[in-house]
Design a protein around this motif. Structure first.
Motif, short mmCIF file in Angstrom:
data_model
loop_
_atom_site.label_atom_id
_atom_site.label_comp_id
_atom_site.label_asym_id
_atom_site.label_seq_id
_atom_site.Cartn_x
_atom_site.Cartn_y
_atom_site.Cartn_z
N GLY A 99 22.31 -40.66 0.95
CA GLY A 99 23.74 -40.64 0.64
C GLY A 99 24.03 -40.51 -0.84
O GLY A 99 25.19 -40.50 -1.25
N ARG A 100 23.00 -40.38 -1.67
CA ARG A 100 23.16 -40.28 -3.12
C ARG A 100 22.90 -38.84 -3.58
O ARG A 100 22.29 -38.04 -2.88
CB ARG A 100 22.19 -41.22 -3.84
CG ARG A 100 22.70 -42.63 -4.01
CD ARG A 100 22.86 -43.34 -2.71
NE ARG A 100 23.34 -44.71 -2.87
CZ ARG A 100 23.74 -45.45 -1.84
NH1 ARG A 100 23.74 -44.95 -0.61
NH2 ARG A 100 24.14 -46.69 -2.04
N THR A 101 23.36 -38.54 -4.79
CA THR A 101 23.05 -37.24 -5.38
C THR A 101 21.57 -37.19 -5.73
O THR A 101 21.03 -38.11 -6.35
CB THR A 101 23.89 -37.00 -6.65
OG1 THR A 101 25.27 -36.92 -6.27
CG2 THR A 101 23.49 -35.71 -7.34
N HIS A 138 14.05 -40.96 -23.70
CA HIS A 138 14.27 -42.40 -23.85
C HIS A 138 15.43 -42.94 -23.03
O HIS A 138 15.74 -44.13 -23.12
CB HIS A 138 14.50 -42.75 -25.33
CG HIS A 138 15.79 -42.25 -25.89
ND1 HIS A 138 16.03 -40.92 -26.15
CD2 HIS A 138 16.94 -42.90 -26.24
CE1 HIS A 138 17.23 -40.78 -26.65
NE2 HIS A 138 17.82 -41.96 -26.70
N ALA A 139 16.09 -42.08 -22.23
CA ALA A 139 17.29 -42.55 -21.55
C ALA A 139 17.36 -42.02 -20.12
O ALA A 139 17.51 -40.82 -19.92
CB ALA A 139 18.54 -42.13 -22.32
N GLY A 140 17.24 -42.93 -19.16
CA GLY A 140 17.48 -42.57 -17.77
C GLY A 140 16.22 -42.45 -16.94
O GLY A 140 15.13 -42.13 -17.43
N ALA A 141 16.38 -42.70 -15.64
CA ALA A 141 15.24 -42.70 -14.72
C ALA A 141 14.66 -41.32 -14.50
O ALA A 141 13.45 -41.17 -14.32
CB ALA A 141 15.66 -43.31 -13.39
N ALA A 142 15.50 -40.28 -14.51
CA ALA A 142 14.99 -38.93 -14.26
C ALA A 142 14.00 -38.51 -15.34
O ALA A 142 12.99 -37.85 -15.04
CB ALA A 142 16.15 -37.93 -14.19
N SER A 143 14.26 -38.87 -16.59
CA SER A 143 13.35 -38.51 -17.68
C SER A 143 12.17 -39.46 -17.75
O SER A 143 11.01 -39.03 -17.92
CB SER A 143 14.09 -38.47 -19.02
OG SER A 143 14.76 -39.69 -19.27
N THR A 201 26.52 -44.64 -14.13
CA THR A 201 25.57 -44.31 -13.08
C THR A 201 24.33 -45.19 -13.10
O THR A 201 23.94 -45.76 -14.12
CB THR A 201 25.12 -42.84 -13.17
OG1 THR A 201 24.48 -42.63 -14.43
CG2 THR A 201 26.30 -41.90 -13.03
N ARG A 202 23.71 -45.26 -11.95
CA ARG A 202 22.43 -45.94 -11.73
C ARG A 202 21.50 -44.92 -11.07
O ARG A 202 21.95 -44.12 -10.26
CB ARG A 202 22.65 -47.15 -10.81
CG ARG A 202 21.43 -48.01 -10.55
CD ARG A 202 21.75 -49.08 -9.50
NE ARG A 202 22.77 -50.02 -9.95
CZ ARG A 202 23.94 -50.18 -9.34
NH1 ARG A 202 24.26 -49.45 -8.28
NH2 ARG A 202 24.80 -51.07 -9.79
N ALA A 203 20.22 -44.94 -11.43
CA ALA A 203 19.30 -43.91 -10.91
C ALA A 203 17.93 -44.48 -10.62
O ALA A 203 17.47 -45.44 -11.26
CB ALA A 203 19.20 -42.75 -11.90
N ALA A 219 14.96 -37.58 -8.61
CA ALA A 219 15.71 -38.84 -8.73
C ALA A 219 16.91 -38.83 -7.80
O ALA A 219 17.43 -37.76 -7.43
CB ALA A 219 16.16 -39.06 -10.17
N VAL A 220 17.35 -40.02 -7.43
CA VAL A 220 18.63 -40.18 -6.74
C VAL A 220 19.55 -40.95 -7.68
O VAL A 220 19.13 -41.89 -8.36
CB VAL A 220 18.47 -40.90 -5.39
CG1 VAL A 220 17.82 -39.97 -4.38
CG2 VAL A 220 17.68 -42.19 -5.51
N ILE A 221 20.81 -40.54 -7.71
CA ILE A 221 21.79 -41.08 -8.65
C ILE A 221 23.02 -41.55 -7.89
O ILE A 221 23.48 -40.87 -6.96
CB ILE A 221 22.18 -40.01 -9.69
CG1 ILE A 221 20.94 -39.49 -10.42
CG2 ILE A 221 23.19 -40.56 -10.69
CD1 ILE A 221 21.21 -38.31 -11.33
N GLU A 222 23.54 -42.71 -8.28
CA GLU A 222 24.74 -43.22 -7.64
C GLU A 222 25.74 -43.72 -8.69
O GLU A 222 25.37 -44.00 -9.84
CB GLU A 222 24.40 -44.36 -6.67
CG GLU A 222 23.87 -45.60 -7.34
CD GLU A 222 23.52 -46.70 -6.34
OE1 GLU A 222 23.43 -46.40 -5.14
OE2 GLU A 222 23.32 -47.85 -6.77
N ASP A 223 26.97 -43.83 -8.27
CA ASP A 223 28.03 -44.34 -9.12
C ASP A 223 28.03 -45.87 -9.06
O ASP A 223 28.09 -46.47 -7.97
CB ASP A 223 29.37 -43.80 -8.64
CG ASP A 223 30.51 -44.21 -9.55
OD1 ASP A 223 30.71 -43.55 -10.58
OD2 ASP A 223 31.19 -45.20 -9.22
N VAL A 224 27.94 -46.53 -10.21
CA VAL A 224 27.85 -47.98 -10.25
C VAL A 224 29.09 -48.64 -9.65
O VAL A 224 29.01 -49.62 -8.91
CB VAL A 224 27.62 -48.47 -11.69
CG1 VAL A 224 27.68 -49.99 -11.77
CG2 VAL A 224 26.27 -47.98 -12.22
#
Length: 263
Positions: A99-101, A138-143, A201-203, A219-224
């Motif tokens: 259900g997430r991007t 240095h920023a975010g789960a995808a990286s 966002t949270r990922a 990665a999956v990304i959702e709106d906090v």
């Protein structure tokens, strides 16, 4: 004459396709021995490929590595739908299950760049904004899901002496603290972030591998705001399955692109 020209083209393509993770460069003599060529023929082929930018000569050693023309062609392939088409079905399944991007990102210097994204029913519904986005190491789960699994020396060569911009109060900007985050991610096998790059966002991300080497991330990304109490780790099995499928698809594509060696 036409037969000779075709044979030359086939040899040149075979040389380019022989490069791999374990074979990153060729010397003239070893290439000649590997392909059953005379040394002069091997030298002419390598020099011609280097002249057109498909190879480059390593200073001092006079060995040949892949050159910038190939990267331009790879980028063109990617921008005209190559990687996006490959990743699309896997991302669609992942987005439907979670259900997430869902996003697929490849390395781009000290960043990863999103080349494919699919919206999930519970968002954030803006995959068109993710496509082409650059996420710094240095920023975010995808990286972090990519950079944490690189060899430490290779990673430091990319990140040493680089400024780390602060995107939010949650962005790590100290290299020592960042390396600790990388170590923790590598130990866990996944990256989890909230508000490091985008405060909304949270990922959850995982590396995509070809063999043992990380080559991308998913990665999956959702709106906090929409999921204030949500635990993205519940979707770890689906994400792991997607990472495996993407890695297998990339390996299969690479094998299909490599012609069988003539004995």
């Amino acid at each position: 004459m036409a037969t000779t020209s075709l044979q030359t083209v086939e040899r040149a393509l075979a040389i380019l396709l022989s490069y791999s993770e374990t074979r990153s460069e060729w010397g003239v003599t070893e290439l000649a021995a590997e392909f059953g060529l005379s040394r002069s023929t091997a030298q002419r082929l390598l020099a011609a490929l280097a002249e057109q930018g498909f190879l480059r000569v390593v200073p001092y050693s006079h060995r040949y590595r892949l050159g910038p023309a190939l990267w331009r062609m790879a980028l063109l392939w990617e921008r005209t739908g190559g990687l996006a088409a490959l990743a699309g079905p896997v991302l669609e399944h992942l987005a439907a299950r979670t259900g997430r991007t869902a996003v697929f990102a490849i390395p781009d210097g000290a960043h990863v760049r999103v080349v494919a994204a699919v919206d999930g029913v519970s968002g954030p519904p803006r995959s068109h904004l993710f496509r082409g986005a650059l996420y710094p190491a240095h920023a975010g789960a995808a990286s972090r899901a990519y950079f944490a699994f690189l060899d430490r020396l290779e990673r430091r060569a990319l990140l040493d002496d680089r400024p780390f911009g602060r995107f939010s109060d949650h962005t790590p900007t100290d290299l020592t603290a960042l390396e600790a985050e990388f170590d923790n991610t590598a130990r866990l096998g996944y990256a989890l972030s909230e508000g490091e790059y985008d405060a909304r966002t949270r990922a959850l991300g995982m590396p995509v591998r070809m063999g043992t080497r990380p080559v991308a991330s998913v990665a999956v990304i959702e709106d906090v705001a929409s999921h204030p109490e949500d635990d993205l780790l519940d979707h770890l099995p689906e994400l792991e399955q997607a990472a495996t499928k993407l890695g297998d698809a990339l390996v299969t594509r690479a094998r299909q692109a490599t012609p069988a060696r003539q004995e």
